[in-house]
Design a protein around this motif. Structure first.
Motif, short mmCIF file in Angstrom:
data_model
loop_
_atom_site.label_atom_id
_atom_site.label_comp_id
_atom_site.label_asym_id
_atom_site.label_seq_id
_atom_site.Cartn_x
_atom_site.Cartn_y
_atom_site.Cartn_z
N HIS A 1 2.69 -5.45 -11.19
CA HIS A 1 4.25 -5.55 -11.91
C HIS A 1 4.64 -6.40 -12.99
O HIS A 1 3.87 -7.72 -12.86
CB HIS A 1 4.45 -5.69 -10.72
N PRO A 2 5.12 -5.49 -14.35
CA PRO A 2 5.36 -6.83 -14.87
C PRO A 2 5.95 -8.29 -14.87
O PRO A 2 5.30 -8.80 -15.85
CB PRO A 2 6.00 -5.88 -15.68
N GLY A 3 7.04 -8.08 -13.69
CA GLY A 3 7.60 -9.39 -14.03
C GLY A 3 6.58 -10.43 -12.88
O GLY A 3 7.54 -10.86 -12.54
N GLY A 4 6.03 -9.97 -12.79
CA GLY A 4 4.84 -11.08 -11.36
C GLY A 4 4.41 -12.65 -12.88
O GLY A 4 3.74 -12.57 -14.03
N ASN A 5 4.32 -13.44 -11.46
CA ASN A 5 3.38 -14.86 -12.65
C ASN A 5 1.98 -15.44 -11.99
O ASN A 5 1.70 -14.47 -11.29
CB ASN A 5 4.15 -15.79 -11.97
N ASN A 6 1.36 -16.03 -12.75
CA ASN A 6 -0.58 -16.17 -11.89
C ASN A 6 -0.22 -16.42 -10.33
O ASN A 6 -1.06 -16.06 -9.75
CB ASN A 6 0.21 -17.41 -11.84
N TRP A 7 1.15 -17.50 -10.12
CA TRP A 7 1.21 -17.55 -8.14
C TRP A 7 1.44 -15.81 -7.53
O TRP A 7 0.47 -15.83 -6.79
CB TRP A 7 2.21 -18.83 -7.63
N ILE A 8 2.51 -15.54 -7.60
CA ILE A 8 2.29 -13.87 -7.16
C ILE A 8 1.00 -13.60 -6.99
O ILE A 8 0.57 -12.98 -6.07
CB ILE A 8 3.96 -13.46 -7.63
N ARG A 9 0.49 -12.67 -8.22
CA ARG A 9 -0.74 -12.22 -7.87
C ARG A 9 -1.51 -12.94 -7.67
O ARG A 9 -3.03 -12.46 -7.30
CB ARG A 9 -1.02 -12.10 -9.98
N TYR A 10 -1.59 -14.19 -7.76
CA TYR A 10 -3.05 -14.80 -7.32
C TYR A 10 -3.34 -14.82 -5.17
O TYR A 10 -4.09 -14.31 -5.06
CB TYR A 10 -3.29 -16.65 -7.29
N LEU A 11 -1.47 -14.58 -4.83
CA LEU A 11 -1.41 -14.38 -3.83
C LEU A 11 -1.63 -13.26 -3.46
O LEU A 11 -2.45 -12.75 -1.68
CB LEU A 11 -0.35 -15.07 -3.20
N ALA A 12 -0.90 -12.65 -4.15
CA ALA A 12 -1.74 -10.43 -3.45
C ALA A 12 -3.07 -9.85 -3.56
O ALA A 12 -3.35 -9.88 -3.23
CB ALA A 12 -0.92 -10.10 -4.54
N SER A 13 -3.81 -10.99 -4.65
CA SER A 13 -4.88 -11.27 -4.75
C SER A 13 -6.15 -11.33 -3.65
O SER A 13 -7.00 -10.94 -3.10
CB SER A 13 -5.60 -11.91 -6.17
N SER A 14 -6.02 -12.77 -2.68
CA SER A 14 -5.97 -13.15 -1.66
C SER A 14 -6.15 -11.99 -0.97
O SER A 14 -6.85 -12.14 0.03
CB SER A 14 -5.69 -14.29 -1.15
#
Length: 293
Positions: free
Chosen positions: A183-196
């Motif tokens: 999602h283009p609106g995500g930030n590093n924190w959101i992407r990190y948690l989702a990736s985990s």
């Protein structure tokens, strides 16, 4: 609630931004307008109460509001015009909020049922071509833009992905968390948690392929881009660390020693792990990058 939607809920608050773009007129309330009013009453229940103070009575009231307009919304959603798009928008948000409160009250099955019903409309609304959502309300023309809805869509992806993981619906979890990552609106924190979350699901499915190796490395690299306060949260043992990414990467590469990319993956991981302060893991990854045991 799980760690991901707790974080998302702090970052995102659903707002139905409306732009007044036409003259006022007096008309009887339409079924869509009645649905909007019911949704606003549902939101009032949430807005007047802290999440930890929500009760079963509040939940019952919210479900009653939806039940009162569900048949009308379902009928309106069959339309291909602006009214149909608006009905799908409100049906999706109704079900998302009901699922959210079910999640707060630890009714995981009810949360999943509500969000599963919302999923089709959420995917429909992920296409910016279906915006703006325009509809009359209280004598004025209202407009909701794609960017107004984007934070809610991202919250849905993350929350649904996390819930599916907890319910051991791992394939679904990967689908929704991947949407959150992209999602283009995500930030590093959101992407990190989702990736985990994706790593955890793929480990459970034993999908030991090259895509898992890449995702494992990506998770480690994402950790290096977190802010100091976010890294502190990770180190508090409340969230997965980059050690999850490294252990998964090593697991996959040991199963596939023939991969040419293996040493490069280890080398990149070693640099990132050293930056994060995981010295033992960094040293091991460096040795493996050099072909040493």
């Amino acid at each position: 609630m799980g760690w991901e939607e707790q974080t998302m809920r702090m970052l995102v608050c659903l707002t139905l931004a409306a732009v007044l773009c036409g003259p006022a007129w007096c008309v009887p309330a339409t079924p869509l307008e009645e649905a909007v009013k019911a949704y606003n009453r549902l939101r009032d229940i949430e807005d007047d109460t802290q999440p930890q103070e929500l009760t079963e009575s509040d939940f019952a009231g919210m479900k009653a509001e939806y039940t009162s307009v569900q048949a009308s919304l379902d009928r309106l959603c069959q339309g291909k015009d602006e009214g149909g798009r608006a009905a799908r928008y409100y049906r999706a948000n109704f079900l998302y909020e009901i699922g959210y409160v079910a999640r707060v009250l630890k009714h995981s099955k009810e949360a999943y049922d509500a969000w599963s019903q919302a999923a089709g409309d959420m995917v429909f609304l992920s296409d910016s071509k279906n915006f703006p959502v325009v509809y009359p309300f209280e004598g004025k023309q209202r407009e909701i833009r794609s960017e107004d809805f984007a934070p809610t869509l991202l919250e849905f992806y993350s929350s649904m992905g996390n819930l599916c993981g907890e319910l051991k619906r791992y394939e679904e979890s990967i689908t929704w968390l991947t949407r959150a990552i992209e999602h283009p609106g995500g930030n590093n924190w959101i992407r990190y948690l989702a990736s985990s979350g994706v790593l955890t699901a793929k480990r459970e499915l034993r999908e030991m392929d090259e895509s898992l190796a890449q995702r494992s490395l990506d998770q480690i690299l994402m950790a290096t881009r977190l802010r100091p306060d976010e890294l502190q949260l990770v180190l508090s043992d409340k969230y997965p660390t980059a050690q999850l990414g490294y252990s998964t990467l090593k697991w996959v590469l040991q199963l596939h020693p023939e991969w040419d990319k293996g040493r490069n993956f280890y080398a990149q991981a070693a640099t990132a792990l050293a930056r994060l302060g995981y010295s033992s893991a960094a040293e091991e990854a460096q040795r493996l990058a050099q072909g040493k045991k």
